[in-house]
Design a protein around this motif. Structure first.
Motif, PDB file in Angstrom:
ATOM      1  N   GLN A  70       0.798  -1.228   0.000  1.00 26.99           N
ATOM      2  CA  GLN A  70       0.000   0.000   0.000  1.00 26.99           C
ATOM      3  C   GLN A  70       0.830   1.279   0.000  1.00 26.99           C
ATOM      4  OE1 GLN A  70      -2.974  -0.243   3.098  1.00 26.99           O
ATOM      5  NE2 GLN A  70      -3.957  -2.021   2.172  1.00 26.99           N
ATOM      6  N   GLY A  71       2.151   1.160   0.101  1.00 21.95           N
ATOM      7  CA  GLY A  71       3.012   2.326  -0.048  1.00 21.95           C
ATOM      8  C   GLY A  71       2.900   3.373   1.050  1.00 21.95           C
ATOM      9  N   ALA A 125       8.050  -3.747   6.332  1.00 23.65           N
ATOM     10  CA  ALA A 125       8.853  -3.567   5.120  1.00 23.65           C
ATOM     11  C   ALA A 125       7.984  -3.714   3.870  1.00 23.65           C
ATOM     12  CB  ALA A 125      10.002  -4.576   5.094  1.00 23.65           C
ATOM     13  N   ALA A 126       7.005  -4.607   3.924  1.00 22.11           N
ATOM     14  CA  ALA A 126       6.116  -4.824   2.775  1.00 22.11           C
ATOM     15  C   ALA A 126       5.050  -3.733   2.660  1.00 22.11           C
ATOM     16  CB  ALA A 126       5.440  -6.192   2.894  1.00 22.11           C
ATOM     17  N   ALA A 127       4.774  -3.012   3.763  1.00 18.28           N
ATOM     18  CA  ALA A 127       3.708  -2.004   3.772  1.00 18.28           C
ATOM     19  C   ALA A 127       4.180  -0.633   3.308  1.00 18.28           C
ATOM     20  CB  ALA A 127       3.103  -1.895   5.172  1.00 18.28           C
ATOM     21  N   ILE A 128       5.489  -0.348   3.430  1.00 20.30           N
ATOM     22  CA  ILE A 128       5.973   0.988   3.072  1.00 20.30           C
ATOM     23  C   ILE A 128       6.333   1.062   1.593  1.00 20.30           C
ATOM     24  CG2 ILE A 128       6.800   1.579   5.389  1.00 20.30           C
ATOM     25  CD1 ILE A 128       9.666   0.884   4.403  1.00 20.30           C
ATOM     26  N   GLY A 129       6.349   2.292   1.099  1.00 21.05           N
ATOM     27  CA  GLY A 129       6.760   2.530  -0.272  1.00 21.05           C
ATOM     28  C   GLY A 129       8.277   2.550  -0.380  1.00 21.05           C
ATOM     29  N   PRO A 130       8.812   2.687  -1.595  1.00 21.20           N
ATOM     30  CA  PRO A 130      10.262   2.653  -1.804  1.00 21.20           C
ATOM     31  C   PRO A 130      11.011   3.773  -1.078  1.00 21.20           C
ATOM     32  CG  PRO A 130       9.100   3.123  -3.866  1.00 21.20           C
ATOM     33  CD  PRO A 130       8.067   2.790  -2.854  1.00 21.20           C
ATOM     34  N   GLU A 131      10.338   4.862  -0.765  1.00 19.79           N
ATOM     35  CA  GLU A 131      10.961   5.980  -0.032  1.00 19.79           C
ATOM     36  C   GLU A 131      10.500   6.007   1.423  1.00 19.79           C
ATOM     37  OE1 GLU A 131      13.295   7.926  -1.464  1.00 19.79           O
ATOM     38  OE2 GLU A 131      13.053   6.568  -3.169  1.00 19.79           O
ATOM     39  N   PRO A 184      19.640  -3.453  20.308  1.00 20.25           N
ATOM     40  CA  PRO A 184      19.887  -3.007  18.931  1.00 20.25           C
ATOM     41  C   PRO A 184      19.753  -4.182  17.950  1.00 20.25           C
ATOM     42  CG  PRO A 184      21.685  -2.345  20.406  1.00 20.25           C
ATOM     43  CD  PRO A 184      20.814  -3.299  21.167  1.00 20.25           C
ATOM     44  N   TRP A 185      19.215  -3.900  16.779  1.00 24.58           N
ATOM     45  CA  TRP A 185      19.132  -4.889  15.704  1.00 24.58           C
ATOM     46  C   TRP A 185      20.293  -4.642  14.753  1.00 24.58           C
ATOM     47  CZ3 TRP A 185      15.081  -8.470  14.107  1.00 24.58           C
ATOM     48  CH2 TRP A 185      14.200  -8.752  15.167  1.00 24.58           C
ATOM     49  N   SER A 186      20.955  -5.715  14.346  1.00 22.07           N
ATOM     50  CA  SER A 186      22.128  -5.593  13.474  1.00 22.07           C
ATOM     51  C   SER A 186      21.705  -5.378  12.025  1.00 22.07           C
ATOM     52  CB  SER A 186      22.986  -6.848  13.579  1.00 22.07           C
ATOM     53  OG  SER A 186      22.351  -7.925  12.893  1.00 22.07           O
ATOM     54  N   GLU A 187      22.633  -4.840  11.253  1.00 24.85           N
ATOM     55  CA  GLU A 187      22.364  -4.624   9.833  1.00 24.85           C
ATOM     56  C   GLU A 187      22.076  -5.944   9.124  1.00 24.85           C
ATOM     57  OE1 GLU A 187      24.520  -1.651   7.672  1.00 24.85           O
ATOM     58  OE2 GLU A 187      25.345  -0.856   9.530  1.00 24.85           O
ATOM     59  N   ALA A 188      22.763  -7.021   9.520  1.00 21.89           N
ATOM     60  CA  ALA A 188      22.529  -8.330   8.896  1.00 21.89           C
ATOM     61  C   ALA A 188      21.123  -8.849   9.209  1.00 21.89           C
ATOM     62  CB  ALA A 188      23.574  -9.335   9.368  1.00 21.89           C
ATOM     63  N   GLU A 189      20.689  -8.711  10.462  1.00 21.89           N
ATOM     64  CA  GLU A 189      19.333  -9.147  10.836  1.00 21.89           C
ATOM     65  C   GLU A 189      18.292  -8.370  10.038  1.00 21.89           C
ATOM     66  OE1 GLU A 189      18.912 -10.155  15.459  1.00 21.89           O
ATOM     67  OE2 GLU A 189      19.882  -8.224  15.106  1.00 21.89           O
ATOM     68  N   LEU A 190      18.489  -7.074   9.919  1.00 22.27           N
ATOM     69  CA  LEU A 190      17.534  -6.218   9.218  1.00 22.27           C
ATOM     70  C   LEU A 190      17.532  -6.507   7.715  1.00 22.27           C
ATOM     71  CD1 LEU A 190      18.318  -3.001  11.242  1.00 22.27           C
ATOM     72  CD2 LEU A 190      16.176  -4.313  11.324  1.00 22.27           C
ATOM     73  N   ALA A 191      18.711  -6.725   7.150  1.00 29.07           N
ATOM     74  CA  ALA A 191      18.807  -7.012   5.711  1.00 29.07           C
ATOM     75  C   ALA A 191      18.035  -8.276   5.353  1.00 29.07           C
ATOM     76  CB  ALA A 191      20.271  -7.145   5.295  1.00 29.07           C
ATOM     77  N   ALA A 192      18.039  -9.259   6.236  1.00 29.06           N
ATOM     78  CA  ALA A 192      17.299 -10.502   5.994  1.00 29.06           C
ATOM     79  C   ALA A 192      15.791 -10.245   5.920  1.00 29.06           C
ATOM     80  CB  ALA A 192      17.615 -11.522   7.087  1.00 29.06           C
ATOM     81  N   LEU A 193      15.353  -9.108   6.464  1.00 28.59           N
ATOM     82  CA  LEU A 193      13.929  -8.751   6.466  1.00 28.59           C
ATOM     83  C   LEU A 193      13.614  -7.687   5.415  1.00 28.59           C
ATOM     84  CD1 LEU A 193      13.585  -8.607  10.345  1.00 28.59           C
ATOM     85  CD2 LEU A 193      12.882 -10.477   8.840  1.00 28.59           C
ATOM     86  N   GLY A 194      14.608  -7.346   4.592  1.00 30.39           N
ATOM     87  CA  GLY A 194      14.384  -6.366   3.528  1.00 30.39           C
ATOM     88  C   GLY A 194      14.560  -4.921   3.971  1.00 30.39           C
ATOM     89  N   LEU A 195      15.263  -4.693   5.082  1.00 32.18           N
ATOM     90  CA  LEU A 195      15.417  -3.345   5.610  1.00 32.18           C
ATOM     91  C   LEU A 195      16.888  -2.991   5.818  1.00 32.18           C
ATOM     92  CD1 LEU A 195      12.535  -3.582   8.216  1.00 32.18           C
ATOM     93  CD2 LEU A 195      12.564  -2.062   6.219  1.00 32.18           C
ATOM     94  N   ALA A 196      17.183  -1.711   5.722  1.00 31.02           N
ATOM     95  CA  ALA A 196      18.531  -1.200   5.964  1.00 31.02           C
ATOM     96  C   ALA A 196      18.485  -0.187   7.095  1.00 31.02           C
ATOM     97  CB  ALA A 196      19.079  -0.542   4.699  1.00 31.02           C
ATOM     98  N   LEU A 197      19.497  -0.199   7.926  1.00 29.86           N
ATOM     99  CA  LEU A 197      19.595   0.738   9.041  1.00 29.86           C
ATOM    100  C   LEU A 197      19.935   2.118   8.491  1.00 29.86           C
ATOM    101  CD1 LEU A 197      19.489   0.834  12.136  1.00 29.86           C
ATOM    102  CD2 LEU A 197      21.937   0.365  12.152  1.00 29.86           C
ATOM    103  N   HIS A 198      19.089   3.092   8.799  1.00 28.34           N
ATOM    104  CA  HIS A 198      19.297   4.467   8.334  1.00 28.34           C
ATOM    105  C   HIS A 198      19.921   5.303   9.457  1.00 28.34           C
ATOM    106  CE1 HIS A 198      18.596   8.072   5.993  1.00 28.34           C
ATOM    107  NE2 HIS A 198      17.827   8.587   6.927  1.00 28.34           N
TER     108      HIS A 198
END
Length: 193
Positions: free
Chosen positions: A120-121, A145-151, A161-175
């Protein structure tokens, strides 16, 4: 009335926007832990003070501090999801008191509603589940991750804290990320490509 050290406050205030300084009640509920003011201030400095036109989901709303804060700053749609019937009623009462037309309170399973929002973006999803509900974190992050848009952004409060590797496995990057006492907070973006 002052609260005891270690006990939750009895109210929190909206920090910015049209309802700045408006009070939100904090019910005495197990696991209810409103986002600390300084953490909310940091989050909205990261996101920007003006969220005009944004669509946001506060997936485990509790006091609604994150969703009402976003709506106060111009979000076009703020969906507050809360399973506890008393908390959902309290959120509805605050919505009525503030005449918050852009806020929608939905009682029910936040994770199921997030999953239904896939594709749904949304501009932002706020995740602040009870810290003892550790099994919720991974599926909630995946659904957000599936609900947000590309931006879009996903905001996560967690007991660690969640690690970058854990987050990447879920389709997310630490900003961005930070820590305040027992709260680790993360601002996440969709993983590129």
């Amino acid at each position: 009335m002052k609260h005891q050290a270690g006990s939750p406050p009895q109210e929190v205030r909206i920090l910015g926007g049209q309802w700045k300084r408006s009070k939100l009640p904090v019910a005495d509920r197990p696991g209810l832990r409103p986002t600390p003011s300084r953490v909310r201030e940091t989050l909205f400095n990261w996101l920007g003070q003006d969220l005009t036109g944004w669509r946001v989901i506060d997936a485990f709303a509790g006091t609604g501090a994150l969703g009402f804060e976003a709506a106060s700053r111009g979000a076009h749609e703020a969906l507050l999801l809360e399973q506890d019937p008393a908390l959902a009623a309290q959120l509805q009462a605050v919505r009525t008191r503030l005449k918050a037309e852009t806020v929608r309170v939905q009682r029910g399973d936040g994770l199921a509603a997030l999953r239904a929002a896939a594709g749904q973006g949304w501009n932002a999803v706020f995740l602040d589940p009870p810290f003892d509900a550790t099994a919720l974190f991974e599926p909630a992050l995946r659904a957000a991750a599936a609900a947000i848009g590309p931006e879009g952004f996903v905001y996560l409060e967690a007991p660690r804290p969640w690690s970058e590797a854990e987050l990447a496995a879920l389709g997310l990057a630490l900003h961005r990320h930070g820590r305040a006492g027992a709260v680790a907070f993360h601002l996440l973006r969709p993983l590129a490509g």
